[in-house]
Every structure is written in C-alpha cells, then in structure tokens.
Motif scaffolding. Structure first.
Motif, mmCIF file in Angstrom:
data_model
loop_
_atom_site.group_PDB
_atom_site.id
_atom_site.type_symbol
_atom_site.label_atom_id
_atom_site.label_comp_id
_atom_site.label_asym_id
_atom_site.label_seq_id
_atom_site.Cartn_x
_atom_site.Cartn_y
_atom_site.Cartn_z
ATOM 1 N N ALA A 191 0.829 -1.202 0.000
ATOM 2 C CA ALA A 191 0.000 0.000 0.000
ATOM 3 C C ALA A 191 0.868 1.259 0.000
ATOM 4 O O ALA A 191 0.571 2.245 -0.706
ATOM 5 C CB ALA A 191 -0.924 -0.005 1.205
ATOM 6 N N ALA A 192 1.951 1.254 0.781
ATOM 7 C CA ALA A 192 2.834 2.428 0.823
ATOM 8 C C ALA A 192 3.521 2.639 -0.517
ATOM 9 O O ALA A 192 3.614 3.783 -1.017
ATOM 10 C CB ALA A 192 3.863 2.260 1.942
ATOM 11 N N LEU A 193 4.019 1.574 -1.130
ATOM 12 C CA LEU A 193 4.664 1.699 -2.438
ATOM 13 C C LEU A 193 3.673 2.191 -3.494
ATOM 14 O O LEU A 193 4.016 3.008 -4.347
ATOM 15 C CB LEU A 193 5.264 0.367 -2.862
ATOM 16 N N ALA A 194 2.432 1.682 -3.426
ATOM 17 C CA ALA A 194 1.418 2.116 -4.393
ATOM 18 C C ALA A 194 1.091 3.588 -4.179
ATOM 19 O O ALA A 194 0.948 4.352 -5.161
ATOM 20 C CB ALA A 194 0.168 1.270 -4.261
ATOM 21 N N ALA A 195 0.983 4.040 -2.940
ATOM 22 C CA ALA A 195 0.644 5.441 -2.669
ATOM 23 C C ALA A 195 1.802 6.362 -3.061
ATOM 24 O O ALA A 195 1.584 7.441 -3.629
ATOM 25 C CB ALA A 195 0.304 5.610 -1.193
ATOM 26 N N LEU A 196 3.022 5.948 -2.743
ATOM 27 C CA LEU A 196 4.177 6.798 -3.040
ATOM 28 C C LEU A 196 4.500 6.842 -4.527
ATOM 29 O O LEU A 196 5.056 7.828 -5.026
ATOM 30 C CB LEU A 196 5.398 6.319 -2.247
ATOM 31 N N ASN A 197 4.189 5.793 -5.247
ATOM 32 C CA ASN A 197 4.509 5.718 -6.677
ATOM 33 C C ASN A 197 3.250 5.724 -7.536
ATOM 34 O O ASN A 197 3.222 5.128 -8.623
ATOM 35 C CB ASN A 197 5.338 4.471 -6.969
ATOM 36 N N TRP A 198 2.203 6.408 -7.083
ATOM 37 C CA TRP A 198 0.940 6.425 -7.818
ATOM 38 C C TRP A 198 1.103 6.983 -9.238
ATOM 39 O O TRP A 198 0.530 6.410 -10.182
ATOM 40 C CB TRP A 198 -0.121 7.209 -7.040
ATOM 41 N N PRO A 199 1.849 8.039 -9.438
ATOM 42 C CA PRO A 199 1.977 8.527 -10.826
ATOM 43 C C PRO A 199 2.608 7.491 -11.756
ATOM 44 O O PRO A 199 2.195 7.360 -12.921
ATOM 45 C CB PRO A 199 2.883 9.755 -10.694
ATOM 46 N N ALA A 200 3.577 6.709 -11.237
ATOM 47 C CA ALA A 200 4.203 5.690 -12.090
ATOM 48 C C ALA A 200 3.239 4.537 -12.342
ATOM 49 O O ALA A 200 3.233 3.952 -13.432
ATOM 50 C CB ALA A 200 5.473 5.177 -11.441
ATOM 51 N N LEU A 201 2.430 4.208 -11.345
ATOM 52 C CA LEU A 201 1.457 3.119 -11.525
ATOM 53 C C LEU A 201 0.349 3.524 -12.490
ATOM 54 O O LEU A 201 -0.179 2.687 -13.233
ATOM 55 C CB LEU A 201 0.841 2.721 -10.176
ATOM 56 N N ALA A 202 -0.028 4.794 -12.474
ATOM 57 C CA ALA A 202 -1.142 5.256 -13.305
ATOM 58 C C ALA A 202 -0.685 5.667 -14.705
ATOM 59 O O ALA A 202 -1.520 5.988 -15.559
ATOM 60 C CB ALA A 202 -1.844 6.424 -12.631
ATOM 61 N N ALA A 203 0.606 5.636 -14.970
ATOM 62 C CA ALA A 203 1.107 6.035 -16.299
ATOM 63 C C ALA A 203 0.722 4.990 -17.336
ATOM 64 O O ALA A 203 0.932 3.790 -17.137
ATOM 65 C CB ALA A 203 2.629 6.194 -16.251
ATOM 66 N N PRO A 204 0.118 5.430 -18.433
ATOM 67 C CA PRO A 204 -0.274 4.473 -19.463
ATOM 68 C C PRO A 204 0.944 3.910 -20.209
ATOM 69 O O PRO A 204 1.952 4.583 -20.388
ATOM 70 C CB PRO A 204 -1.146 5.279 -20.421
ATOM 71 N N SER A 205 0.827 2.646 -20.568
ATOM 72 C CA SER A 205 1.866 1.985 -21.345
ATOM 73 C C SER A 205 1.216 0.931 -22.217
ATOM 74 O O SER A 205 0.048 0.607 -22.052
ATOM 75 C CB SER A 205 2.926 1.372 -20.427
ATOM 76 N N LEU A 206 1.979 0.363 -23.132
ATOM 77 C CA LEU A 206 1.430 -0.671 -24.005
ATOM 78 C C LEU A 206 1.412 -2.003 -23.251
ATOM 79 O O LEU A 206 2.413 -2.432 -22.685
ATOM 80 C CB LEU A 206 2.282 -0.810 -25.267
ATOM 81 N N LEU A 223 -1.549 -4.068 -9.800
ATOM 82 C CA LEU A 223 -2.063 -3.836 -8.450
ATOM 83 C C LEU A 223 -3.440 -4.476 -8.286
ATOM 84 O O LEU A 223 -3.739 -5.096 -7.257
ATOM 85 C CB LEU A 223 -2.127 -2.328 -8.163
ATOM 86 N N GLY A 224 -4.268 -4.392 -9.303
ATOM 87 C CA GLY A 224 -5.593 -5.026 -9.270
ATOM 88 C C GLY A 224 -5.493 -6.542 -9.190
ATOM 89 O O GLY A 224 -6.232 -7.201 -8.449
ATOM 90 N N LEU A 225 -4.577 -7.113 -10.009
ATOM 91 C CA LEU A 225 -4.385 -8.565 -9.963
ATOM 92 C C LEU A 225 -3.844 -9.008 -8.597
ATOM 93 O O LEU A 225 -4.240 -10.062 -8.083
ATOM 94 C CB LEU A 225 -3.437 -9.010 -11.077
ATOM 95 N N THR A 226 -2.977 -8.199 -7.994
ATOM 96 C CA THR A 226 -2.466 -8.526 -6.653
ATOM 97 C C THR A 226 -3.606 -8.500 -5.629
ATOM 98 O O THR A 226 -3.706 -9.378 -4.773
ATOM 99 C CB THR A 226 -1.359 -7.525 -6.250
ATOM 100 N N GLY A 227 -4.484 -7.489 -5.738
ATOM 101 C CA GLY A 227 -5.652 -7.425 -4.844
ATOM 102 C C GLY A 227 -6.580 -8.608 -5.047
ATOM 103 O O GLY A 227 -7.109 -9.191 -4.089
ATOM 104 N N LEU A 228 -6.815 -8.976 -6.322
ATOM 105 C CA LEU A 228 -7.666 -10.128 -6.635
ATOM 106 C C LEU A 228 -7.063 -11.409 -6.068
ATOM 107 O O LEU A 228 -7.774 -12.252 -5.514
ATOM 108 C CB LEU A 228 -7.848 -10.237 -8.150
ATOM 109 N N LEU A 229 -5.739 -11.570 -6.177
ATOM 110 C CA LEU A 229 -5.054 -12.730 -5.620
ATOM 111 C C LEU A 229 -5.186 -12.755 -4.084
ATOM 112 O O LEU A 229 -5.429 -13.806 -3.494
ATOM 113 C CB LEU A 229 -3.580 -12.722 -6.027
#
Length: 160
Positions: A16-31, A48-54
């Motif tokens: 959760a901390a890594l996701a909050a601190l690196n939110w712009p990198a997680l939300a950046a679109p890529s192919l 992150l969604g797949l990790t939550g689902l797991l």
C-alpha cells in the motif's frame, strides 16, 4: 498476534505504501500485450488489481479452509460425545452388574452363615441334652448306690 500475521500485515502495508508513493508511475499508461491483443493501459494499476484479486482469492480460500476445519471439529466433537456417553453407559452397566454380583454373593454368604448357625445350634442343643441326660444318669447311679448301702438318711435333691 502470530508471527505469520505480523509478516502478512507488514507486506500488505508495504504494498500500500509503495502504491501510494509511486501512484503517478502506476497510473502512467503503457502498451500492454495479452498475446493476441495489444492495448494502452496503466500496467501498474493492472498489476495492483491482480495482486488485490489474488489477495481476495487467498482470503476466501483460508476462510473456506477454516470453515471446513471447524465443521470437521464439530463432527469429531459430536462423535466423541456419543462415544463418551456410550462409555459412561457401559461403565454404569458394569457397576450395576458388580452390585448385583456382590448382592448375590452377600445373600449366598448370609444363607451359608445362617445354615451353619442352625447346624451349630442343633448340635449345641443335642450336646446340652446329652449332658443333662449324663448328669441325670450319674445322679441316679449315686442315689441307687446310696440306697443300696443303707445311707437312706441323707436326702439327695436332683437339680435337673
């Protein structure tokens, strides 16, 4: 708390901390390639969604496993209660049989003692009668001897 729970919570908090601190990198679109299709989406959010689902899958698995263990424990508890009741009934039955056996032994011993007492009483009465008869015979002989010797002047009193 158990060590496993602490490690699990630390891991969740770290994610959760890594996701909050690196939110712009997680939300950046890529192919993103699915093998057949290639599309543009935020790869970090998908991961992150797949990790939550797991995580949800594992929580459901652990809860179902714990539920089945609880059901099995309840079944074993019921079976043990039934076996305990059977053992208690068997023990009570053994005590009842032991009491009946001891009562029968007591009655038999009582009857034997009474029979022996009756026998001894009859024997004692016979001996007393025999003793009385012997004493009377001796007194009779003494009286006869006294009469035959001429000592009639002394009266003899029989106490029989």
């Amino acid at each position: 708390m158990h060590l496993r729970s602490i490690v699990l919570w630390v891991t969740v908090l770290a994610i959760a901390a890594l996701a909050a601190l690196n939110w712009p990198a997680l939300a950046a679109p890529s192919l993103v390639s699915l093998g057949i299709v290639v599309f543009e989406a935020p790869l970090g959010l998908i991961m992150l969604g797949l990790t939550g689902l797991l995580g949800i899958f594992f929580i459901v698995y652990v809860l179902s496993l714990q539920g089945s263990v609880l059901m099995e424990t309840r079944r074993h508890t019921k079976e043990m209660q039934v076996q305990r009741e059977l053992a208690d009934k068997a023990e009570a039955s053994r005590f009842t049989e032991l009491r009946a056996f001891l009562d029968a032994q007591h009655q038999q011993a009582h009857a034997t003692v009474l029979a022996r007492l009756d026998e001894l009483e009859a024997h004692l009465a016979a001996r007393a009668t025999e003793s009385d008869n012997s004493t009377a015979a001796y007194v009779g002989q003494l009286e006869h001897q006294l009469r035959t010797r001429g000592l009639e002047a002394v009266p003899v009193v029989s106490r029989v």
